[in-house]
Every structure is written in C-alpha cells, then in structure tokens.
Design a protein around this motif. Structure first.
Motif, PDB file in Angstrom:
ATOM      1  N   ALA A   1       0.836  -1.202   0.000  1.00  0.00           N
ATOM      2  CA  ALA A   1       0.000   0.000   0.000  1.00  0.00           C
ATOM      3  C   ALA A   1       0.860   1.238   0.000  1.00  0.00           C
ATOM      4  O   ALA A   1       1.990   1.231   0.486  1.00  0.00           O
ATOM      5  N   ASN A   2       0.347   2.308  -0.551  1.00  0.00           N
ATOM      6  CA  ASN A   2       1.042   3.579  -0.487  1.00  0.00           C
ATOM      7  C   ASN A   2       0.961   4.144   0.918  1.00  0.00           C
ATOM      8  O   ASN A   2       0.281   3.611   1.787  1.00  0.00           O
ATOM      9  N   GLY A   3       1.636   5.246   1.119  1.00  0.00           N
ATOM     10  CA  GLY A   3       1.637   5.865   2.430  1.00  0.00           C
ATOM     11  C   GLY A   3       0.706   7.057   2.501  1.00  0.00           C
ATOM     12  O   GLY A   3      -0.049   7.357   1.573  1.00  0.00           O
ATOM     13  N   ALA A   4       0.770   7.729   3.634  1.00  0.00           N
ATOM     14  CA  ALA A   4      -0.043   8.907   3.878  1.00  0.00           C
ATOM     15  C   ALA A   4       0.643   9.744   4.945  1.00  0.00           C
ATOM     16  O   ALA A   4       1.569   9.284   5.616  1.00  0.00           O
ATOM     17  N   VAL A   5       0.187  10.962   5.106  1.00  0.00           N
ATOM     18  CA  VAL A   5       0.671  11.843   6.165  1.00  0.00           C
ATOM     19  C   VAL A   5      -0.379  11.868   7.259  1.00  0.00           C
ATOM     20  O   VAL A   5      -1.521  12.267   7.018  1.00  0.00           O
ATOM     21  N   VAL A   6      -0.010  11.416   8.442  1.00  0.00           N
ATOM     22  CA  VAL A   6      -0.916  11.418   9.583  1.00  0.00           C
ATOM     23  C   VAL A   6      -0.603  12.636  10.447  1.00  0.00           C
ATOM     24  O   VAL A   6       0.546  12.838  10.860  1.00  0.00           O
ATOM     25  N   VAL A   7      -1.602  13.454  10.710  1.00  0.00           N
ATOM     26  CA  VAL A   7      -1.460  14.623  11.579  1.00  0.00           C
ATOM     27  C   VAL A   7      -2.331  14.372  12.802  1.00  0.00           C
ATOM     28  O   VAL A   7      -3.551  14.279  12.695  1.00  0.00           O
ATOM     29  N   ALA A   8      -1.695  14.248  13.969  1.00  0.00           N
ATOM     30  CA  ALA A   8      -2.417  13.986  15.206  1.00  0.00           C
ATOM     31  C   ALA A   8      -2.341  15.210  16.104  1.00  0.00           C
ATOM     32  O   ALA A   8      -1.266  15.792  16.286  1.00  0.00           O
ATOM     33  N   ALA A   9      -3.474  15.613  16.653  1.00  0.00           N
ATOM     34  CA  ALA A   9      -3.516  16.809  17.494  1.00  0.00           C
ATOM     35  C   ALA A   9      -4.666  16.684  18.475  1.00  0.00           C
ATOM     36  O   ALA A   9      -5.537  15.828  18.348  1.00  0.00           O
TER      37      ALA A   9
ATOM     38  N   PRO B   1      -2.408  11.445   0.632  1.00  0.00           N
ATOM     39  CA  PRO B   1      -3.532  11.822   1.488  1.00  0.00           C
ATOM     40  C   PRO B   1      -3.031  12.283   2.846  1.00  0.00           C
ATOM     41  O   PRO B   1      -2.007  11.802   3.339  1.00  0.00           O
ATOM     42  N   VAL B   2      -3.722  13.224   3.442  1.00  0.00           N
ATOM     43  CA  VAL B   2      -3.403  13.705   4.788  1.00  0.00           C
ATOM     44  C   VAL B   2      -4.540  13.255   5.705  1.00  0.00           C
ATOM     45  O   VAL B   2      -5.709  13.576   5.463  1.00  0.00           O
ATOM     46  N   LEU B   3      -4.191  12.510   6.744  1.00  0.00           N
ATOM     47  CA  LEU B   3      -5.174  11.958   7.672  1.00  0.00           C
ATOM     48  C   LEU B   3      -5.109  12.766   8.962  1.00  0.00           C
ATOM     49  O   LEU B   3      -4.121  12.702   9.695  1.00  0.00           O
ATOM     50  N   LEU B   4      -6.151  13.512   9.232  1.00  0.00           N
ATOM     51  CA  LEU B   4      -6.180  14.384  10.405  1.00  0.00           C
ATOM     52  C   LEU B   4      -6.953  13.718  11.534  1.00  0.00           C
ATOM     53  O   LEU B   4      -8.176  13.536  11.450  1.00  0.00           O
TER      54      LEU B   4
ATOM     55  N   LEU C   1       2.994  13.258  12.213  1.00  0.00           N
ATOM     56  CA  LEU C   1       3.266  14.557  12.811  1.00  0.00           C
ATOM     57  C   LEU C   1       2.465  14.659  14.103  1.00  0.00           C
ATOM     58  O   LEU C   1       1.227  14.617  14.079  1.00  0.00           O
ATOM     59  N   LEU C   2       3.160  14.791  15.228  1.00  0.00           N
ATOM     60  CA  LEU C   2       2.523  14.865  16.534  1.00  0.00           C
ATOM     61  C   LEU C   2       2.473  16.325  16.960  1.00  0.00           C
ATOM     62  O   LEU C   2       3.468  16.881  17.438  1.00  0.00           O
ATOM     63  N   LEU C   3       1.312  16.941  16.800  1.00  0.00           N
ATOM     64  CA  LEU C   3       1.142  18.350  17.150  1.00  0.00           C
ATOM     65  C   LEU C   3       0.632  18.466  18.579  1.00  0.00           C
ATOM     66  O   LEU C   3       0.465  17.476  19.298  1.00  0.00           O
TER      67      LEU C   3
END
Length: 325
Positions: A153-161, A183-186, A262-264
């Motif tokens: 599978a391809n990857g994604a950008v995970v943004v956790a906040a 894709p960006v997964l918020l 990304l851990l915000l």
C-alpha cells in the motif's frame, strides 16, 4: 514590551465573555470585541490589531468569508477557538488557556499555570518531566518483520492533534499545495465529536480538498481526511481505504517508508510508538517544537526516545521535500 492589541471576533454570550477575560489575563490589550455577523473587515482594520482571535460557532462560521482578507493577512497573528469549549473553560483550564494565548502573542514557552495545592501535588509540569524521563528510559520497541506483499500500500501523512492543536493544524495545512501527492489523515480530537464542523473550519485554511472520512471510502492524494472516532486505515487489493475499528487507529496498513506522522499539540502519547516505528522504517516522524505548543507531551516523549521536533514551517518544508507536488 508593549501589550499586543487583540480583536476578538465572537458572538455575544458566555464564550465571548470568557475569551475577553482570557485575552486580558494574557496581558494583551483588548482592541475590540466584534460580532462577526454584524461587522465587516474594515471594522477589524480600524481597531489596528496585532492579532485576531476568532471564536467559532455555526452562525459565526457562515459570516467568516467577508473577513478572508484580514484573516489571511501575514502581518496579523490569527487564532481560533471553539465557542462550546470556550464557554465551559474555567479554573485551571481557563488559566492554562490564558497562558497559551500569552505564549502565542509574545513568543515565550510559559504555558502552564501553577497547579492548585502548591508543592503538595508537585505540579503538572514536574509530573510531565518525570513522565518524559521514564519514557526515555524505556527500551526501544522491537520492530516486527512483515511478510512482503505483492503490491504494498502507499503511504499517507498522519497529523495527530488535540488540545491547543487546531491553530497548529490550520497553519500546517495552509502550507501544503492543492496537488500534494499523498492523502493527509487528520486525527484531531475535539469535544462533542462535531467533526463535520471541523471539516468546514479546515477547508477554510487548506488549499487541498477536506472531507470527513467514512468507513469503506478509498484514500486519494490531494485530500485531507478528518478522521472521526471509530476509524482506522485498512489495505485492500484496490489500495488503502478507511475501516471501522473499536479503538484508536494504529495506521498499521500504511507503508511506513512512504508515510509521515506529525505529533502536534495535544497528540495522544500512544502514537509515539507508531511514529518511531515509521521513522525506523524510513518514514518521517516529527513532533511539534515546544515553542507555542499548548500540550507537548507526545512531542516531548518522541524526542526523549530519539525522535525529532520541528517548527510548523519546518514540518511543511520536510513534507514538500519528500513529496513534491
């Protein structure tokens, strides 16, 4: 240092009153309190603010388009808060929010007020420092070998906040181009679970399309997916898609070497292990730098175990270096 002038855009009510008090407690000058449904952009300009604090509710959101010019002005610091959360904020949480505003307005890192009870409880800051040291002493998480797949599978950008994260998320998404190839997964935890409102708010900040994720829906690049509770990412022959889950998402289906975590501010510390595993596999794992970070617990834990912290601008640069549009 002279006090920063702040315009509050909020409809009358408890949220407006508590926001007004927080601005004053933060040591700022309250330049004006304006109802966004009754005024326009020129009224904000006349008040000559250094910063604008928008208190969002469904009615106020519908009026924000006429303020696009001032809210996009790079000379102004623009912050957002949720009216329902603001109306309920009191005691220590209210004091912490005031410190957070002061940090954002004046650029310092002092965001935690003293805990009630003085030295008896040692204080939240000391407890967090102790927790960080304990996490740093933990052995690295063993990497589990995965069976190779014919078509990974391809990857994604995970943004956790979480708490204090919406402003950071807006700033980060605003730097990504419309054609960003992943894709960006918020995963933004919000009180009340009103994720449809979060979609509308983030669409105003993002050039990418913003959608509410739903089970069974495939993932596409150039899209920000707001993930409500009860969803994770799964893999199928056709590619990545959202799947229902009983707990928190683990993002195990993402190809780690082609992904970012990304851990915000306010990100769940449980995602630190996921971020480190992604980093070890060749992916990108970053925590939000402590400056102006309302709740850096997850980011601090990531750094304590060998991860990296970065400013929001630095995060967007690294994303664009890795995945050019």
């Amino acid at each position: 240092m002279s006090a920063r002038r702040v315009v509050v855009l909020a409809r009358a009510g408890a949220a407006c009153d508590r926001t007004r008090a927080a601005v004053q407690q933060a040591g700022a000058e309250l330049a004006a309190v304006l109802d966004p449904t009754a005024v326009g952009e020129e009224d904000v300009r006349v008040a000559a603010p250094d910063a604008v604090l928008v208190v969002l509710d469904p009615v106020a959101e519908t009026a924000l388009e006429k303020f696009d010019g001032v809210l996009a002005d790079p000379a102004l610091a623009v912050m957002y808060d949720d009216a329902e959360v603001a109306a309920r904020r009191d005691g220590w949480e209210a004091a912490r929010w005031a410190r957070h505003l002061a940090a954002k307005l004046h650029g310092h890192q002092d965001v935690l007020p003293a805990m009630p009870g003085g030295d008896a409880g040692r204080g939240f800051a000391q407890e967090m420092e102790d927790l960080t040291l304990q996490v740093a002493a933990m052995p690295p998480v063993a990497q589990q070998a995965k069976a190779p797949t014919a078509a990974p599978a391809n990857g994604a950008v995970v943004v956790a906040a979480g708490v204090g994260g919406p402003d950071a998320v807006r700033q980060l998404l605003g730097e990504l181009p419309e054609a960003f190839p992943r894709p960006v997964l918020l995963r933004q935890r919000i009180e009340g679970g009103q994720y449809d409102r979060l979609v509308r708010q983030m669409q105003r900040a993002s050039r990418m399309r913003v959608m509410l994720a739903q089970a069974g829906e495939p993932l596409h690049g150039g899209t920000v997916y707001v993930m409500p509770d009860g969803l994770d990412v799964g893999e199928a022959p056709a590619g990545l898609h959202f799947v229902a889950t009983a707990g928190e998402p683990g993002f195990a289906a993402l190809r780690a070497a082609d992904s970012a975590m990304l851990l915000l501010s306010g990100a769940p510390p449980a995602l630190v292990d996921v971020a480190l595993a992604m980093r070890w596999a060749g992916g990108l794992a970053l925590g939000q730098a402590a400056e102006n970070c309302f709740d850096p617990a997850a980011s601090n834990a990531l750094v304590a175990r060998g991860g990296e912290a970065s400013s929001l601008a630095g995060m967007s640069r690294q994303l664009l270096q890795r995945w050019s549009a």
